[in-house]
Enzyme design. Structure first.
Site, mmCIF file in Angstrom:
data_model
loop_
_atom_site.group_PDB
_atom_site.id
_atom_site.type_symbol
_atom_site.label_atom_id
_atom_site.label_comp_id
_atom_site.label_asym_id
_atom_site.label_seq_id
_atom_site.Cartn_x
_atom_site.Cartn_y
_atom_site.Cartn_z
ATOM 1 N N ASP A 156 12.368 2.790 -2.697
ATOM 2 C CA ASP A 156 12.942 1.479 -2.385
ATOM 3 C C ASP A 156 14.476 1.503 -2.331
ATOM 4 O OD1 ASP A 156 10.243 0.600 -2.761
ATOM 5 O OD2 ASP A 156 10.625 0.270 -4.895
ATOM 6 N N GLU A 191 6.442 -7.141 2.393
ATOM 7 C CA GLU A 191 7.404 -7.005 1.295
ATOM 8 C C GLU A 191 8.649 -6.278 1.811
ATOM 9 O OE1 GLU A 191 5.350 -4.651 -1.658
ATOM 10 O OE2 GLU A 191 5.324 -2.869 -0.401
HETATM 11 O O1 FUB Z 1 8.367 0.059 -5.933
HETATM 12 C C1 FUB Z 1 7.479 -0.968 -6.266
HETATM 13 C C2 FUB Z 1 7.140 -1.765 -5.066
HETATM 14 O O2 FUB Z 1 6.559 -0.926 -4.081
HETATM 15 C C3 FUB Z 1 8.321 -2.379 -4.364
HETATM 16 O O3 FUB Z 1 8.854 -3.484 -5.019
HETATM 17 C C4 FUB Z 1 7.710 -2.624 -3.044
HETATM 18 O O4 FUB Z 1 8.603 -2.961 -2.039
HETATM 19 C C5 FUB Z 1 6.988 -1.335 -2.791
HETATM 20 O O5 FUB Z 1 7.831 -0.350 -2.279
#
Ligand code: FUB
Length: 324
Positions: free
Chosen positions: A16, A226
């Site tokens: 991320d 997301e």
């Molecule tokens: O790294 C945990 C979660 O996985 C992140 O918050 C999301 O965007 C995904 O990458």
């Protein structure tokens, strides 16, 4: 030299990546994946991160340095677990680290921590940002000095649970089988002048198709899942994000930082691993994509590594699709 399309660091698992240019240098704010052998589930319980490390590079392609631990969950009074994807911003000589974590009741909230140094360590505020919820904060500062936070993620990110305006722990995951129903959108809120809160309540950042209609739940190749990111290019605003279940990084274009945004295309085809999450940053007139995959762990979805590559962005803002 670390080079392009290779893990930026190999001694820890990272994911991320939110990259920024601060004082002429690249700082990367990633999640710090834990080396835990746990089964995957649809709520992301395998992502049990406890702290953040900031990475830095003199320039794209150069060696990447781990600046050490910048914040630990044990030092955040309101948080209990799962320090997911962070971001950072700079204003008036101070650096702000924004991070999601579950509170003591298991509800994702977004916190902020402050430092005089872009690499930290960061001092957390005692409470989470009032009015914040869900995950994946990304903070963009416009040319007029106003800053905005984009945030939210469905499924494990709990965005479904806030659709009525109050927290509903029983809300089911959004599924493609909901068909033509409008898909859940990311949220956007203007930041207060002190960067510690929201100026007004978060609102939906609408993402429309080529006919001006909201993307639908069935449209899993394009709808929001997301990992929002905002960049500006030649006066236009580009909201990019992950499509989750279909594993693409895609982007949409708008005339205002608050949207609406019209879907434009794909930035990155699926990587090795389940999640895809990125940032886009300009350095000396060239654009770079910071992203992750699971190469370093041989494909384990929650043991990821951050990488970067140059992006090809045309003067009209069109982003050429990359294969990892
Ligand atoms: O790294 C945990 C979660 O996985 C992140 O918050 C999301 O965007 C995904 O990458």
């Amino acid at each position: 030299m670390s080079g392009f399309r290779k893990p930026l660091v190999r001694h820890i698992f990272t994911a991320d990546p939110s990259a920024h240019v601060f004082a002429g240098k690249i700082y990367i704010y990633p999640s710090h994946d834990v080396d835990l052998d746990v089964p995957d589930d649809d709520d992301g319980d395998q992502y049990q991160m406890t702290d953040y490390h900031v990475l830095s590079m003199e320039r794209p392609g150069a060696e990447c340095v781990d600046c050490g631990e910048a914040l630990h969950v044990k030092d955040v009074p309101w948080a209990s677990r799962q320090m997911w994807a962070p971001d950072a911003a700079c204003k008036n000589g101070l650096y702000y680290l924004y991070f999601p974590a579950k509170d003591k009741e298991g509800v994702f909230r977004i916190g902020v921590a402050v430092s005089e140094n872009p690499a930290g360590p960061f001092r957390p505020e005692p409470g989470y940002i009032p009015g914040s919820f869900s995950i994946d904060p990304a903070v963009f500062t416009d040319g007029d000095g106003r800053s905005y936070m984009y945030f939210g993620g469905i499924w494990g990110g709990q965005l479904e649970r806030w659709q009525s305006g109050v927290y509903d722990p029983a809300a089911p995951h959004q599924q493609g089988s909901l068909g033509d129903a409008p898909a859940i959108t990311p949220m956007v809120a203007e930041m207060s002048d002190d960067m510690l809160g929201f100026k007004s309540s978060p609102r939906q950042a609408d993402i429309l198709d080529e006919h001006g209609r909201p993307l639908t739940c069935a449209d899993e190749d394009r709808r929001y899942f997301e990992g929002p990111w905002m960049h500006k290019h030649n006066g236009k605003y580009y909201l990019s994000y992950s499509t989750g279940t279909t594993h693409y990084l895609v982007y949409a274009e708008g005339d205002s930082p608050l949207g609406p945004f019209t879907y434009k295309g794909r930035i990155l085809e699926p990587v090795l691993g389940w999640t895809s999450h990125h940032s886009i940053v300009e350095f000396e007139g060239k654009w770079y994509l910071f992203y992750h995959d699971s190469e370093l762990s041989g494909g384990v979805s929650h043991k990821r590594c951050v990488k970067h590559m140059e992006l090809d962005i045309a003067p009209d803002g069109t982003i050429a699709t990359q294969t990892p």
